[in-house]
Design a protein around this motif. Structure first.
Motif, PDB file in Angstrom:
ATOM      1  N   THR A   1      53.085  48.685  35.404  1.00 26.69           N
ATOM      2  CA  THR A   1      54.142  48.296  34.467  1.00 26.69           C
ATOM      3  C   THR A   1      55.483  48.963  34.758  1.00 26.69           C
ATOM      4  O   THR A   1      56.456  48.702  34.053  1.00 26.69           O
ATOM      5  CB  THR A   1      53.727  48.642  33.031  1.00 26.69           C
ATOM      6  OG1 THR A   1      53.433  50.043  32.939  1.00 26.69           O
ATOM      7  CG2 THR A   1      52.514  47.841  32.594  1.00 26.69           C
ATOM      8  N   MET A   2      55.565  49.803  35.774  1.00 29.59           N
ATOM      9  CA  MET A   2      56.854  50.403  36.125  1.00 29.59           C
ATOM     10  C   MET A   2      57.823  49.317  36.585  1.00 29.59           C
ATOM     11  O   MET A   2      57.411  48.376  37.283  1.00 29.59           O
ATOM     12  CB  MET A   2      56.663  51.446  37.231  1.00 29.59           C
ATOM     13  CG  MET A   2      55.873  52.653  36.791  1.00 29.59           C
ATOM     14  SD  MET A   2      55.680  53.865  38.120  1.00 29.59           S
ATOM     15  CE  MET A   2      54.745  55.133  37.262  1.00 29.59           C
ATOM     16  N   PRO A   3      59.095  49.383  36.209  1.00 35.79           N
ATOM     17  CA  PRO A   3      60.056  48.329  36.560  1.00 35.79           C
ATOM     18  C   PRO A   3      60.200  48.153  38.066  1.00 35.79           C
ATOM     19  O   PRO A   3      60.554  49.086  38.781  1.00 35.79           O
ATOM     20  CB  PRO A   3      61.372  48.818  35.928  1.00 35.79           C
ATOM     21  CG  PRO A   3      60.958  49.769  34.851  1.00 35.79           C
ATOM     22  CD  PRO A   3      59.710  50.420  35.346  1.00 35.79           C
ATOM     23  N   ASP A   4      59.880  46.919  38.536  1.00 38.68           N
ATOM     24  CA  ASP A   4      60.011  46.558  39.949  1.00 38.68           C
ATOM     25  C   ASP A   4      59.293  47.562  40.843  1.00 38.68           C
ATOM     26  O   ASP A   4      59.803  47.984  41.896  1.00 38.68           O
ATOM     27  CB  ASP A   4      61.489  46.457  40.346  1.00 38.68           C
ATOM     28  CG  ASP A   4      61.675  45.718  41.661  1.00 38.68           C
ATOM     29  OD1 ASP A   4      60.870  44.826  41.955  1.00 38.68           O
ATOM     30  OD2 ASP A   4      62.625  46.045  42.400  1.00 38.68           O
ATOM     31  N   ALA A   5      58.089  47.943  40.431  1.00 41.25           N
ATOM     32  CA  ALA A   5      57.338  48.941  41.187  1.00 41.25           C
ATOM     33  C   ALA A   5      56.836  48.331  42.498  1.00 41.25           C
ATOM     34  O   ALA A   5      56.325  47.208  42.516  1.00 41.25           O
ATOM     35  CB  ALA A   5      56.164  49.454  40.361  1.00 41.25           C
ATOM     36  N   PRO A   6      56.964  49.036  43.612  1.00 35.06           N
ATOM     37  CA  PRO A   6      56.422  48.528  44.888  1.00 35.06           C
ATOM     38  C   PRO A   6      54.903  48.625  44.897  1.00 35.06           C
ATOM     39  O   PRO A   6      54.277  49.149  43.960  1.00 35.06           O
ATOM     40  CB  PRO A   6      57.068  49.451  45.917  1.00 35.06           C
ATOM     41  CG  PRO A   6      57.348  50.715  45.171  1.00 35.06           C
ATOM     42  CD  PRO A   6      57.660  50.310  43.758  1.00 35.06           C
ATOM     43  N   GLY A   7      54.313  48.116  45.961  1.00 39.68           N
ATOM     44  CA  GLY A   7      52.865  48.202  46.093  1.00 39.68           C
ATOM     45  C   GLY A   7      52.403  49.631  46.355  1.00 39.68           C
ATOM     46  O   GLY A   7      53.195  50.570  46.472  1.00 39.68           O
ATOM     47  N   PHE A   8      51.079  49.768  46.454  1.00 39.31           N
ATOM     48  CA  PHE A   8      50.501  51.090  46.703  1.00 39.31           C
ATOM     49  C   PHE A   8      50.607  51.395  48.196  1.00 39.31           C
ATOM     50  O   PHE A   8      49.603  51.392  48.933  1.00 39.31           O
ATOM     51  CB  PHE A   8      49.050  51.123  46.220  1.00 39.31           C
ATOM     52  CG  PHE A   8      48.911  50.848  44.752  1.00 39.31           C
ATOM     53  CD1 PHE A   8      49.120  51.846  43.818  1.00 39.31           C
ATOM     54  CD2 PHE A   8      48.575  49.579  44.304  1.00 39.31           C
ATOM     55  CE1 PHE A   8      49.004  51.589  42.467  1.00 39.31           C
ATOM     56  CE2 PHE A   8      48.449  49.311  42.950  1.00 39.31           C
ATOM     57  CZ  PHE A   8      48.664  50.316  42.031  1.00 39.31           C
ATOM     58  N   ASP A   9      51.849  51.652  48.627  1.00 38.01           N
ATOM     59  CA  ASP A   9      52.127  51.852  50.045  1.00 38.01           C
ATOM     60  C   ASP A   9      52.343  53.318  50.408  1.00 38.01           C
ATOM     61  O   ASP A   9      52.861  53.602  51.490  1.00 38.01           O
ATOM     62  CB  ASP A   9      53.373  51.046  50.450  1.00 38.01           C
ATOM     63  CG  ASP A   9      53.192  49.561  50.194  1.00 38.01           C
ATOM     64  OD1 ASP A   9      52.051  49.074  50.299  1.00 38.01           O
ATOM     65  OD2 ASP A   9      54.192  48.881  49.887  1.00 38.01           O
TER      66      ASP A   9
END
Length: 450
Positions: free
Chosen positions: A316-324
Protein backbone atom coordinates in the motif's frame (compact mmCIF):
# COMPACT_ATOMS: atom_id res chain seq x y z
CA UNK A 1 -31.05 15.30 64.68
CA UNK A 2 -32.50 16.64 61.42
CA UNK A 3 -31.03 15.20 58.24
CA UNK A 4 -28.39 17.26 56.55
CA UNK A 5 -29.22 17.75 52.85
CA UNK A 6 -25.53 18.24 51.95
CA UNK A 7 -24.46 15.03 53.63
CA UNK A 8 -22.74 12.67 51.17
CA UNK A 9 -22.13 8.99 51.68
CA UNK A 10 -18.77 7.44 50.87
CA UNK A 11 -18.25 6.07 47.40
CA UNK A 12 -18.88 2.43 48.36
CA UNK A 13 -22.00 3.39 50.30
CA UNK A 14 -23.40 5.38 47.40
CA UNK A 15 -22.90 2.44 45.10
CA UNK A 16 -24.50 0.00 47.52
CA UNK A 17 -27.57 2.15 48.04
CA UNK A 18 -28.38 1.98 44.32
CA UNK A 19 -28.42 5.76 43.80
CA UNK A 20 -28.83 7.24 40.35
CA UNK A 21 -25.57 7.81 38.53
CA UNK A 22 -25.46 10.45 35.82
CA UNK A 23 -22.34 9.96 33.75
CA UNK A 24 -19.50 10.07 36.27
CA UNK A 25 -20.94 12.78 38.60
CA UNK A 26 -22.99 12.07 41.77
CA UNK A 27 -25.42 14.82 42.68
CA UNK A 28 -26.24 15.81 46.23
CA UNK A 29 -29.78 15.57 47.45
CA UNK A 30 -30.24 19.27 48.08
CA UNK A 31 -29.07 20.38 44.63
CA UNK A 32 -30.85 20.44 41.31
CA UNK A 33 -30.39 17.56 38.92
CA UNK A 34 -29.54 19.89 36.02
CA UNK A 35 -26.02 20.90 37.06
CA UNK A 36 -23.43 20.35 39.77
CA UNK A 37 -21.17 23.29 40.62
CA UNK A 38 -21.41 24.55 37.03
CA UNK A 39 -20.78 21.08 35.48
CA UNK A 40 -23.59 19.56 33.42
CA UNK A 41 -23.67 15.74 33.66
CA UNK A 42 -24.03 13.66 30.50
CA UNK A 43 -25.54 10.26 29.97
CA UNK A 44 -23.49 7.62 28.19
CA UNK A 45 -25.87 7.76 25.24
CA UNK A 46 -25.30 11.50 24.92
CA UNK A 47 -21.52 10.97 24.89
CA UNK A 48 -21.85 8.41 22.08
CA UNK A 49 -24.09 10.76 20.07
CA UNK A 50 -21.61 13.63 20.47
CA UNK A 51 -18.74 11.37 19.34
CA UNK A 52 -20.70 10.38 16.23
CA UNK A 53 -21.47 14.01 15.42
CA UNK A 54 -17.81 14.98 15.73
CA UNK A 55 -16.87 12.06 13.46
CA UNK A 56 -19.36 13.17 10.81
CA UNK A 57 -18.14 16.76 11.09
CA UNK A 58 -14.55 15.62 10.54
CA UNK A 59 -15.51 13.56 7.48
CA UNK A 60 -17.47 16.45 5.95
CA UNK A 61 -14.59 18.87 6.62
CA UNK A 62 -12.11 16.58 4.87
CA UNK A 63 -14.49 16.16 1.92
CA UNK A 64 -14.50 19.93 1.36
CA UNK A 65 -11.01 19.59 -0.12
CA UNK A 66 -12.67 18.46 -3.38
CA UNK A 67 -14.95 21.50 -3.53
CA UNK A 68 -13.63 24.12 -5.95
CA UNK A 69 -10.56 22.10 -6.92
CA UNK A 70 -11.54 22.17 -10.61
CA UNK A 71 -12.11 25.94 -10.52
CA UNK A 72 -8.55 26.81 -9.61
CA UNK A 73 -6.53 28.96 -12.01
CA UNK A 74 -4.51 27.05 -14.57
CA UNK A 75 -0.91 26.43 -13.63
CA UNK A 76 0.21 27.60 -17.08
CA UNK A 77 -1.66 30.92 -17.07
CA UNK A 78 1.14 32.98 -15.41
CA UNK A 79 3.67 31.40 -17.78
CA UNK A 80 1.65 32.31 -20.87
CA UNK A 81 1.01 35.82 -19.61
CA UNK A 82 4.75 36.33 -19.26
CA UNK A 83 5.34 35.06 -22.80
CA UNK A 84 2.68 37.39 -24.23
CA UNK A 85 4.20 40.35 -22.41
CA UNK A 86 7.90 39.68 -23.13
CA UNK A 87 8.48 37.41 -26.15
CA UNK A 88 5.43 36.29 -28.19
CA UNK A 89 5.83 33.18 -30.31
CA UNK A 90 5.53 29.38 -30.19
CA UNK A 91 5.22 27.73 -26.79
CA UNK A 92 5.29 24.01 -25.92
CA UNK A 93 3.56 23.02 -22.67
CA UNK A 94 3.95 19.58 -21.12
CA UNK A 95 0.43 19.08 -19.78
CA UNK A 96 1.08 15.50 -18.69
CA UNK A 97 4.23 13.80 -17.46
CA UNK A 98 4.25 10.02 -16.93
CA UNK A 99 7.24 8.79 -14.96
CA UNK A 100 7.77 5.02 -15.10
CA UNK A 101 10.66 3.96 -12.89
CA UNK A 102 10.26 0.26 -13.72
CA UNK A 103 10.47 0.86 -17.50
CA UNK A 104 12.44 3.22 -16.96
CA UNK A 105 11.18 6.14 -19.06
CA UNK A 106 9.41 9.47 -18.98
CA UNK A 107 6.53 10.26 -21.29
CA UNK A 108 5.52 13.88 -21.88
CA UNK A 109 2.37 15.04 -23.69
CA UNK A 110 3.13 18.38 -25.34
CA UNK A 111 0.63 21.00 -26.47
CA UNK A 112 1.60 23.38 -29.31
CA UNK A 113 0.43 26.93 -28.53
CA UNK A 114 0.94 30.27 -30.26
CA UNK A 115 0.90 33.45 -28.19
CA UNK A 116 0.78 37.04 -29.40
CA UNK A 117 -0.86 38.81 -32.31
CA UNK A 118 -0.59 36.86 -35.59
CA UNK A 119 0.76 33.73 -33.88
CA UNK A 120 -2.54 31.98 -33.07
CA UNK A 121 -5.45 30.91 -35.23
CA UNK A 122 -8.52 33.13 -35.16
CA UNK A 123 -11.34 31.58 -33.17
CA UNK A 124 -9.00 29.50 -30.95
CA UNK A 125 -7.99 32.17 -28.45
CA UNK A 126 -8.47 31.77 -24.71
CA UNK A 127 -6.39 28.65 -24.06
CA UNK A 128 -5.58 28.24 -20.35
CA UNK A 129 -7.48 31.44 -19.65
CA UNK A 130 -5.22 33.70 -21.77
CA UNK A 131 -7.01 35.59 -24.55
CA UNK A 132 -3.81 36.18 -26.53
CA UNK A 133 -2.98 32.45 -26.82
CA UNK A 134 -4.42 29.75 -29.09
CA UNK A 135 -3.39 27.05 -31.51
CA UNK A 136 -0.64 28.19 -33.94
CA UNK A 137 -1.67 29.77 -37.21
CA UNK A 138 1.21 28.22 -39.22
CA UNK A 139 1.93 24.52 -39.94
CA UNK A 140 4.83 23.15 -37.91
CA UNK A 141 7.04 20.09 -37.69
CA UNK A 142 8.42 19.38 -34.18
CA UNK A 143 11.66 17.42 -33.77
CA UNK A 144 12.65 15.92 -30.39
CA UNK A 145 16.21 15.12 -29.28
CA UNK A 146 17.73 15.45 -32.76
CA UNK A 147 15.53 12.83 -34.41
CA UNK A 148 15.51 12.73 -38.21
CA UNK A 149 11.74 12.32 -38.37
CA UNK A 150 9.34 14.82 -36.88
CA UNK A 151 7.50 13.73 -33.77
CA UNK A 152 4.38 15.57 -34.99
CA UNK A 153 3.27 17.31 -38.16
CA UNK A 154 0.86 20.03 -37.17
CA UNK A 155 -1.45 21.60 -39.76
CA UNK A 156 -4.06 24.21 -38.69
CA UNK A 157 -6.18 23.46 -41.77
CA UNK A 158 -7.26 20.18 -40.16
CA UNK A 159 -8.95 21.96 -37.23
CA UNK A 160 -12.74 22.24 -37.77
CA UNK A 161 -14.86 25.25 -36.89
CA UNK A 162 -18.52 25.93 -36.12
CA UNK A 163 -20.30 27.43 -39.16
CA UNK A 164 -22.70 29.66 -37.19
CA UNK A 165 -20.09 31.25 -34.89
CA UNK A 166 -16.79 30.61 -36.66
CA UNK A 167 -15.32 29.27 -33.39
CA UNK A 168 -12.57 26.71 -33.84
CA UNK A 169 -13.08 23.26 -32.34
CA UNK A 170 -9.96 22.31 -30.40
CA UNK A 171 -9.22 18.64 -31.08
CA UNK A 172 -6.48 17.49 -28.70
CA UNK A 173 -5.03 14.92 -31.04
CA UNK A 174 -4.52 17.56 -33.75
CA UNK A 175 -2.27 19.91 -31.75
CA UNK A 176 -0.84 17.59 -29.06
CA UNK A 177 1.85 14.91 -29.34
CA UNK A 178 3.80 12.54 -27.08
CA UNK A 179 7.52 12.19 -26.60
CA UNK A 180 9.31 9.38 -24.74
CA UNK A 181 12.63 9.88 -22.99
CA UNK A 182 15.06 7.52 -21.31
CA UNK A 183 15.27 7.99 -17.54
CA UNK A 184 18.39 7.59 -15.44
CA UNK A 185 17.40 5.46 -12.43
CA UNK A 186 20.67 5.08 -10.55
CA UNK A 187 18.92 6.48 -7.41
CA UNK A 188 15.86 4.23 -7.65
CA UNK A 189 17.19 2.12 -4.76
CA UNK A 190 16.70 5.09 -2.39
CA UNK A 191 12.88 4.98 -2.59
CA UNK A 192 11.05 7.08 -1.36
CA UNK A 193 13.95 9.57 -1.45
CA UNK A 194 14.86 8.81 -5.07
CA UNK A 195 15.51 11.75 -7.41
CA UNK A 196 15.71 11.76 -11.19
CA UNK A 197 17.01 14.20 -13.76
CA UNK A 198 16.08 14.48 -17.44
CA UNK A 199 17.26 16.80 -20.23
CA UNK A 200 15.61 17.12 -23.64
CA UNK A 201 15.87 19.43 -26.64
CA UNK A 202 13.15 20.38 -29.13
CA UNK A 203 13.06 22.50 -32.28
CA UNK A 204 10.25 23.63 -34.60
CA UNK A 205 10.29 24.02 -38.39
CA UNK A 206 7.77 25.87 -40.54
CA UNK A 207 6.42 23.22 -42.90
CA UNK A 208 5.57 25.70 -45.66
CA UNK A 209 8.85 27.62 -45.77
CA UNK A 210 11.25 25.12 -44.16
CA UNK A 211 12.59 27.78 -41.84
CA UNK A 212 13.30 27.07 -38.17
CA UNK A 213 10.91 28.78 -35.83
CA UNK A 214 12.26 29.77 -32.38
CA UNK A 215 10.47 28.18 -29.43
CA UNK A 216 9.96 30.84 -26.79
CA UNK A 217 9.09 28.64 -23.82
CA UNK A 218 9.12 25.02 -22.64
CA UNK A 219 7.30 24.14 -19.41
CA UNK A 220 5.63 21.14 -17.80
CA UNK A 221 3.17 20.63 -14.99
CA UNK A 222 4.56 20.77 -11.49
CA UNK A 223 2.74 17.97 -9.64
CA UNK A 224 1.54 14.56 -10.78
CA UNK A 225 -0.09 11.82 -8.75
CA UNK A 226 3.27 10.25 -7.87
CA UNK A 227 6.00 12.83 -8.51
CA UNK A 228 6.89 16.46 -8.03
CA UNK A 229 8.50 17.99 -11.13
CA UNK A 230 10.57 21.17 -11.40
CA UNK A 231 11.19 22.30 -14.99
CA UNK A 232 13.56 24.93 -16.35
CA UNK A 233 14.33 25.77 -19.97
CA UNK A 234 17.10 27.55 -21.79
CA UNK A 235 17.65 28.77 -25.35
CA UNK A 236 20.12 26.69 -27.33
CA UNK A 237 21.35 26.03 -30.87
CA UNK A 238 22.01 22.90 -32.87
CA UNK A 239 23.87 22.17 -36.12
CA UNK A 240 21.87 20.67 -38.97
CA UNK A 241 23.77 18.97 -41.80
CA UNK A 242 21.92 19.00 -45.15
CA UNK A 243 24.67 19.26 -47.72
CA UNK A 244 26.08 22.00 -45.52
CA UNK A 245 26.18 22.61 -41.77
CA UNK A 246 23.62 25.09 -40.55
CA UNK A 247 23.16 26.38 -37.02
CA UNK A 248 19.49 26.57 -36.11
CA UNK A 249 17.77 27.65 -32.87
CA UNK A 250 16.33 25.07 -30.48
CA UNK A 251 15.14 24.90 -26.88
CA UNK A 252 16.31 22.68 -24.03
CA UNK A 253 14.36 21.72 -20.93
CA UNK A 254 15.63 20.24 -17.68
CA UNK A 255 13.29 18.16 -15.49
CA UNK A 256 14.09 17.46 -11.84
CA UNK A 257 11.80 14.72 -10.57
CA UNK A 258 11.30 13.66 -6.97
CA UNK A 259 8.62 12.14 -4.73
CA UNK A 260 6.01 14.46 -3.19
CA UNK A 261 6.30 15.20 0.53
CA UNK A 262 3.01 13.54 1.43
CA UNK A 263 4.00 10.35 -0.43
CA UNK A 264 7.27 10.22 1.51
CA UNK A 265 5.42 10.79 4.79
CA UNK A 266 2.92 7.99 4.20
CA UNK A 267 5.66 5.61 3.09
CA UNK A 268 7.73 6.22 6.22
CA UNK A 269 4.63 5.89 8.42
CA UNK A 270 3.85 2.46 6.95
CA UNK A 271 7.51 1.51 7.29
CA UNK A 272 7.41 2.34 11.02
CA UNK A 273 4.11 0.51 11.54
CA UNK A 274 5.59 -2.64 9.99
CA UNK A 275 8.53 -2.52 12.39
CA UNK A 276 6.14 -2.07 15.33
CA UNK A 277 4.22 -5.17 14.24
CA UNK A 278 7.49 -7.09 13.97
CA UNK A 279 8.39 -6.04 17.51
CA UNK A 280 4.98 -7.25 18.69
CA UNK A 281 5.93 -10.79 17.61
CA UNK A 282 9.05 -10.58 19.79
CA UNK A 283 6.85 -9.48 22.69
CA UNK A 284 4.58 -12.47 22.12
CA UNK A 285 7.56 -14.83 22.41
CA UNK A 286 8.74 -13.12 25.61
CA UNK A 287 5.28 -13.24 27.20
CA UNK A 288 4.86 -16.89 26.22
CA UNK A 289 8.17 -17.67 27.92
CA UNK A 290 7.32 -15.73 31.11
CA UNK A 291 3.62 -16.69 31.31
CA UNK A 292 3.29 -20.39 30.51
CA UNK A 293 -0.24 -20.55 31.91
CA UNK A 294 -1.68 -18.57 28.98
CA UNK A 295 -2.49 -20.71 25.91
CA UNK A 296 0.12 -20.49 23.18
CA UNK A 297 -2.35 -20.98 20.36
CA UNK A 298 -3.66 -17.40 20.60
CA UNK A 299 -0.14 -15.99 20.47
CA UNK A 300 0.71 -18.18 17.50
CA UNK A 301 -2.38 -16.99 15.62
CA UNK A 302 -1.47 -13.33 16.24
CA UNK A 303 2.04 -13.88 14.83
CA UNK A 304 0.55 -15.61 11.79
CA UNK A 305 -1.82 -12.65 11.26
CA UNK A 306 1.11 -10.19 11.42
CA UNK A 307 2.94 -12.26 8.80
CA UNK A 308 -0.01 -11.66 6.47
CA UNK A 309 -0.48 -7.98 7.34
CA UNK A 310 3.11 -6.77 6.78
CA UNK A 311 3.22 -7.60 3.01
CA UNK A 312 -0.15 -5.90 2.51
CA UNK A 313 1.07 -2.73 4.21
CA UNK A 314 4.22 -2.85 2.08
CA UNK A 315 2.12 -2.98 -1.09
CA UNK A 316 0.00 0.00 0.00
CA UNK A 317 2.99 2.37 -0.06
CA UNK A 318 2.45 5.11 -2.70
CA UNK A 319 3.87 3.97 -6.06
CA UNK A 320 5.95 1.32 -4.32
CA UNK A 321 8.35 -0.59 -6.62
CA UNK A 322 8.54 -4.36 -6.70
CA UNK A 323 10.51 -6.49 -4.27
CA UNK A 324 13.75 -5.75 -6.09
CA UNK A 325 16.01 -5.24 -3.08
CA UNK A 326 15.63 -1.50 -2.61
CA UNK A 327 17.02 0.02 0.56
CA UNK A 328 13.58 0.27 2.15
CA UNK A 329 13.17 -3.51 1.87
CA UNK A 330 16.74 -4.29 2.89
CA UNK A 331 16.29 -2.54 6.24
CA UNK A 332 12.55 -3.11 6.51
CA UNK A 333 10.45 -5.71 4.75
CA UNK A 334 12.93 -8.59 4.53
CA UNK A 335 14.21 -8.34 8.16
CA UNK A 336 10.62 -7.93 9.36
CA UNK A 337 9.46 -11.10 7.63
CA UNK A 338 12.49 -13.03 8.91
CA UNK A 339 11.90 -11.82 12.47
CA UNK A 340 8.20 -12.68 12.40
CA UNK A 341 8.91 -16.12 10.90
CA UNK A 342 11.48 -16.92 13.58
CA UNK A 343 9.02 -15.83 16.29
CA UNK A 344 6.38 -18.11 14.83
CA UNK A 345 8.79 -21.06 14.73
CA UNK A 346 9.81 -20.48 18.37
CA UNK A 347 6.17 -20.38 19.47
CA UNK A 348 5.45 -23.61 17.60
CA UNK A 349 8.39 -25.33 19.30
CA UNK A 350 7.17 -24.11 22.70
CA UNK A 351 3.68 -25.38 21.89
CA UNK A 352 5.04 -28.82 20.97
CA UNK A 353 7.20 -28.92 24.08
CA UNK A 354 4.25 -28.21 26.38
CA UNK A 355 2.07 -30.94 24.86
CA UNK A 356 1.40 -33.86 27.27
CA UNK A 357 3.66 -36.89 26.71
CA UNK A 358 1.08 -39.52 27.85
CA UNK A 359 0.01 -42.01 25.17
CA UNK A 360 -3.31 -41.17 23.62
CA UNK A 361 -4.49 -44.81 23.76
CA UNK A 362 -4.76 -44.92 27.57
CA UNK A 363 -7.64 -42.75 28.74
CA UNK A 364 -6.91 -40.36 31.55
CA UNK A 365 -8.49 -41.05 34.90
CA UNK A 366 -11.03 -38.39 35.65
CA UNK A 367 -11.63 -37.86 39.34
CA UNK A 368 -15.10 -36.82 40.42
CA UNK A 369 -15.28 -33.31 41.79
CA UNK A 370 -15.21 -33.07 45.57
CA UNK A 371 -18.25 -31.36 47.01
CA UNK A 372 -17.76 -28.69 49.60
CA UNK A 373 -20.00 -30.51 52.08
CA UNK A 374 -18.02 -33.75 51.81
CA UNK A 375 -14.75 -31.92 52.15
CA UNK A 376 -16.05 -30.13 55.21
CA UNK A 377 -17.13 -33.44 56.76
CA UNK A 378 -13.72 -34.92 56.23
CA UNK A 379 -11.87 -31.96 57.71
CA UNK A 380 -14.31 -31.00 60.45
CA UNK A 381 -13.34 -31.64 64.09
CA UNK A 382 -15.68 -34.20 65.71
CA UNK A 383 -17.40 -33.12 68.88
CA UNK A 384 -15.89 -35.20 71.75
CA UNK A 385 -17.51 -35.42 75.19
CA UNK A 386 -15.69 -33.38 77.77
CA UNK A 387 -15.08 -34.80 81.25
CA UNK A 388 -15.31 -32.39 84.15
CA UNK A 389 -11.93 -31.22 85.34
CA UNK A 390 -10.78 -31.82 88.93
CA UNK A 391 -11.46 -29.16 91.47
CA UNK A 392 -7.87 -27.91 91.63
CA UNK A 393 -6.49 -29.08 88.29
CA UNK A 394 -7.75 -28.23 84.84
CA UNK A 395 -6.75 -30.21 81.80
CA UNK A 396 -6.14 -28.00 78.75
CA UNK A 397 -8.76 -28.15 75.99
CA UNK A 398 -7.91 -30.09 72.90
CA UNK A 399 -5.81 -28.01 70.58
CA UNK A 400 -7.68 -26.97 67.42
CA UNK A 401 -6.53 -28.19 64.06
CA UNK A 402 -4.61 -25.85 61.83
CA UNK A 403 -7.15 -24.15 59.54
CA UNK A 404 -4.80 -22.53 56.97
CA UNK A 405 -5.78 -23.41 53.46
CA UNK A 406 -8.99 -25.13 54.63
CA UNK A 407 -12.45 -24.54 53.17
CA UNK A 408 -14.70 -21.99 54.76
CA UNK A 409 -16.97 -24.68 56.20
CA UNK A 410 -14.01 -26.17 58.16
CA UNK A 411 -13.23 -22.76 59.64
CA UNK A 412 -16.85 -22.39 60.80
CA UNK A 413 -16.74 -25.84 62.41
CA UNK A 414 -13.56 -25.02 64.31
CA UNK A 415 -15.03 -21.71 65.44
CA UNK A 416 -18.15 -23.45 66.81
CA UNK A 417 -16.02 -25.97 68.72
CA UNK A 418 -13.93 -23.23 70.33
CA UNK A 419 -17.06 -21.29 71.30
CA UNK A 420 -18.59 -24.38 72.92
CA UNK A 421 -15.38 -25.07 74.90
CA UNK A 422 -15.28 -21.48 76.19
CA UNK A 423 -18.92 -21.71 77.36
CA UNK A 424 -18.20 -24.94 79.27
CA UNK A 425 -15.16 -23.33 80.93
CA UNK A 426 -17.30 -20.38 82.01
CA UNK A 427 -19.94 -22.67 83.55
CA UNK A 428 -17.34 -24.80 85.39
CA UNK A 429 -15.64 -21.68 86.77
CA UNK A 430 -18.90 -20.46 88.28
CA UNK A 431 -19.15 -23.43 90.76
CA UNK A 432 -15.56 -23.23 92.03
CA UNK A 433 -15.19 -21.73 95.58
CA UNK A 434 -14.07 -18.15 95.82
CA UNK A 435 -10.76 -18.95 97.47
CA UNK A 436 -9.91 -21.40 94.74
CA UNK A 437 -11.46 -19.55 91.81
CA UNK A 438 -8.47 -17.26 91.28
CA UNK A 439 -6.11 -20.21 91.12
CA UNK A 440 -8.30 -21.99 88.61
CA UNK A 441 -8.75 -18.83 86.57
CA UNK A 442 -4.99 -18.28 86.58
CA UNK A 443 -4.44 -21.81 85.31
CA UNK A 444 -6.91 -21.48 82.44
CA UNK A 445 -5.59 -18.06 81.54
CA UNK A 446 -2.05 -19.38 81.47
CA UNK A 447 -3.16 -22.13 79.13
CA UNK A 448 -4.94 -19.92 76.59
CA UNK A 449 -2.35 -17.18 76.53
CA UNK A 450 0.30 -17.60 73.87
Amino acid sequence: MPPNPDFRLPTHARRSTGGTKLGSIHLRRGQKSGSYQGIIPFERTAVVVIAILFSLLFIVSISLAFVGAAEEESYFKPILDEVVASSPGIVLLGEDVDVDVDEPSVGVRWSIIGCGEGNFLNGSEGMHGVLQCGVPAIPLDIYVDGAEDAAVKYDPDYLPWVGSTGQRRIIQNLYQFDSDHVLDVHEARLFPFDNYFLTSTLRAVNKDTGENVPIQKLATIELTSNFYIVSSDVESYVNITDGSTTTVPSREIDLKIRRPTDARTYTLALFHVNWMLAHVTLGQVYLAWKSPQIPLLKRLLSVFAILLIIPQLRNTMPDAPGFDGILLDSIGFFPQMILCSISGVVLMLMLIRREPTEPSSSPREVKPPVQEQDYAQVLSVPATPRTPAPEYSRSPPPSPLGAWGRPFSSLLTLKDELSRIKEEDARSSAVVPKSKHKSSHRQSRTFFEP
